[in-house]
Design a protein around this motif. Structure first.
Motif, short mmCIF file in Angstrom:
data_model
loop_
_atom_site.label_atom_id
_atom_site.label_comp_id
_atom_site.label_asym_id
_atom_site.label_seq_id
_atom_site.Cartn_x
_atom_site.Cartn_y
_atom_site.Cartn_z
N ALA A 1 0.82 -1.32 -0.04
CA ALA A 1 0.11 0.03 -0.18
C ALA A 1 0.91 1.32 0.04
O ALA A 1 0.42 2.33 -0.41
CB ALA A 1 -0.97 -0.01 1.09
N ALA A 2 2.11 1.23 0.62
CA ALA A 2 2.84 2.31 0.71
C ALA A 2 3.68 2.82 -0.67
O ALA A 2 4.09 3.61 -0.74
CB ALA A 2 4.09 2.14 1.78
N ASP A 3 3.49 1.71 -1.60
CA ASP A 3 3.93 2.09 -2.93
C ASP A 3 2.90 2.94 -3.75
O ASP A 3 3.25 3.56 -4.77
CB ASP A 3 4.10 0.73 -3.58
CG ASP A 3 5.33 -0.08 -3.28
OD1 ASP A 3 5.25 -1.26 -3.37
OD2 ASP A 3 6.15 0.63 -2.61
N THR A 4 1.92 3.10 -3.02
CA THR A 4 0.97 4.11 -3.71
C THR A 4 1.55 5.49 -3.93
O THR A 4 1.72 6.11 -3.17
CB THR A 4 -0.67 4.33 -2.80
OG1 THR A 4 -1.13 3.05 -3.00
CG2 THR A 4 -1.34 5.50 -3.56
N ALA A 5 1.54 5.98 -5.09
CA ALA A 5 2.27 7.25 -5.62
C ALA A 5 2.19 7.62 -6.91
O ALA A 5 1.61 6.66 -7.68
CB ALA A 5 3.71 7.02 -5.18
N SER A 6 2.67 8.51 -7.34
CA SER A 6 2.91 8.80 -8.94
C SER A 6 4.36 8.35 -9.40
O SER A 6 5.19 8.89 -8.19
CB SER A 6 2.52 10.48 -9.53
OG SER A 6 1.21 10.45 -9.15
N TYR A 7 4.64 8.04 -10.48
CA TYR A 7 5.95 7.62 -10.77
C TYR A 7 6.13 8.17 -12.19
O TYR A 7 5.58 8.36 -13.05
CB TYR A 7 5.80 6.00 -10.77
CG TYR A 7 5.97 5.31 -9.68
CD1 TYR A 7 4.67 5.18 -8.96
CD2 TYR A 7 6.96 4.91 -8.72
CE1 TYR A 7 4.69 4.59 -7.97
CE2 TYR A 7 7.23 4.53 -7.65
CZ TYR A 7 5.62 3.98 -7.18
OH TYR A 7 5.51 3.47 -6.06
N PHE A 8 7.49 8.91 -12.08
CA PHE A 8 7.80 9.65 -13.35
C PHE A 8 9.18 9.04 -14.16
O PHE A 8 10.27 8.54 -13.14
CB PHE A 8 7.99 11.07 -12.99
CG PHE A 8 6.61 11.70 -12.38
CD1 PHE A 8 6.43 11.85 -10.95
CD2 PHE A 8 6.00 12.56 -13.50
CE1 PHE A 8 5.38 12.28 -10.85
CE2 PHE A 8 4.99 13.10 -13.11
CZ PHE A 8 4.50 13.23 -11.45
N CYS A 9 9.33 9.13 -15.08
CA CYS A 9 10.70 9.02 -15.95
C CYS A 9 11.24 10.21 -16.12
O CYS A 9 10.39 11.36 -16.35
CB CYS A 9 10.49 8.02 -17.14
SG CYS A 9 9.66 8.58 -18.36
N ALA A 10 12.30 10.46 -16.26
CA ALA A 10 13.23 11.48 -16.73
C ALA A 10 14.20 11.15 -17.39
O ALA A 10 14.98 10.26 -17.03
CB ALA A 10 13.50 12.39 -15.37
N THR A 11 14.70 11.95 -18.45
CA THR A 11 15.59 11.64 -19.39
C THR A 11 16.58 12.61 -19.46
O THR A 11 16.34 14.12 -19.46
CB THR A 11 15.18 11.32 -20.97
OG1 THR A 11 14.20 12.49 -21.32
CG2 THR A 11 14.37 10.09 -20.87
N ASP A 12 17.99 12.46 -19.61
CA ASP A 12 19.23 13.17 -19.87
C ASP A 12 19.56 13.11 -21.39
O ASP A 12 19.96 12.00 -21.56
CB ASP A 12 20.05 12.78 -18.84
CG ASP A 12 21.47 13.60 -19.15
OD1 ASP A 12 22.49 13.10 -18.68
OD2 ASP A 12 21.50 14.54 -19.83
N MET A 13 19.31 14.06 -21.92
CA MET A 13 19.46 13.95 -23.49
C MET A 13 21.03 14.82 -23.62
O MET A 13 21.37 14.74 -25.05
CB MET A 13 18.48 14.71 -24.18
CG MET A 13 17.16 14.26 -24.33
SD MET A 13 15.98 15.12 -25.12
CE MET A 13 15.68 16.59 -23.83
N GLY A 14 21.59 14.83 -22.69
CA GLY A 14 23.05 15.46 -22.77
C GLY A 14 22.93 17.01 -23.22
O GLY A 14 22.03 17.63 -23.73
N GLY A 15 24.24 17.62 -22.85
CA GLY A 15 24.23 18.95 -23.46
C GLY A 15 23.80 19.90 -22.55
O GLY A 15 23.21 21.24 -23.33
#
Lengths: 113, 111
Positions: free
Chosen positions: B81-95
């Motif tokens: 139940a504690a895993d209830t949350a929003s999950y986001f991915c984030a990318t590093d495109m460099g530069g």
């Protein structure tokens, strides 16, 4: 938790007024970031800093300015607040930029009426 | 425009089940990161996977990266139940020393 504080935590202001949000860190990290979070948009980068007095624009920088005169403080200013700037604002820090993780502050909820 | 798009937008499962969420991106990356956000809180970093890595584990988390398909997946095993949350991915495109975040997956784990 990483030592990041944001102030104020909540603010209601009127359209046309200037607003300054403050991010303070105790980690001595080089990089600091300001994001805004809106439903359906996730987090969007406003401005970031890669050192004292070194800043650059992000994806949604129009209407915002930033300043960093000390390593520990990063200020975000809404020059003339508009209703479209109603949002939750997050500050984040990183020791070495995007190659490693970012640590986030608790957020500031801003309402522009 | 968003670099990363998570799928599904919302996911509801029972405690003990596994949760899988996916992230697709558009351009080449240096690394991809996953973050969790509990309601009303800031984001918390979960795991980082670099472009030359295919899989990483951290506790009950497993992340895969397929650069040929420009996609990543986050698997949470034996959810709580504690895993209830929003999950986001984030990318590093460099530069630029900056990340681009996706719109997130809302996970609800029910007892």
């Amino acid at each position: 938790d990483a030592g990041i504080t944001q102030s104020p935590r909540h603010k209601v202001t009127e359209t046309g007024t200037p607003v300054t949000l403050r991010c303070h860190q105790t980690e001595n990290h080089r990089y600091m970031y300001w994001y805004r979070q809106d439903p359906g948009h996730g987090l969007r980068l406003i401005h970031y800093s890669y050192g004292v007095k070194d800043t650059d624009k992000g994806e949604v920088s129009d209407g915002y300015s930033v300043s960093r005169s000390k390593t520990e403080d990063f200020l975000l200013t809404l020059e003339s607040a508009t209703s479209s700037q109603t949002s939750v604002y997050f500050c984040a820090i990183s020791e070495t930029g995007s190659s490693y993780e970012q640590y986030f502050g608790p957020g500031t909820r801003l309402t522009v009426t | 425009s968003q670099q990363g798009e998570e799928d599904p937008q919302a996911l509801s499962i029972q405690e003990g089940e596994n949760a899988t969420m996916n992230c697709s991106y558009k351009t080449s990356i240096n690394n991809l990161q996953w973050y969790r956000q509990n309601s009303g809180r800031g984001l918390v970093h979960l795991i980082l996977i670099r472009s030359n890595e295919r899989e990483k584990h951290s506790g009950r988390l497993r992340v895969t990266l397929d650069t040929s398909k420009k996609s990543s997946s986050l698997l949470i095993t034996a959810s709580r139940a504690a895993d209830t949350a929003s999950y986001f991915c984030a990318t590093d495109m460099g530069g630029g020393n900056k990340l681009t975040f996706g719109t997130g997956t809302q996970l609800k784990v029910e007892l």
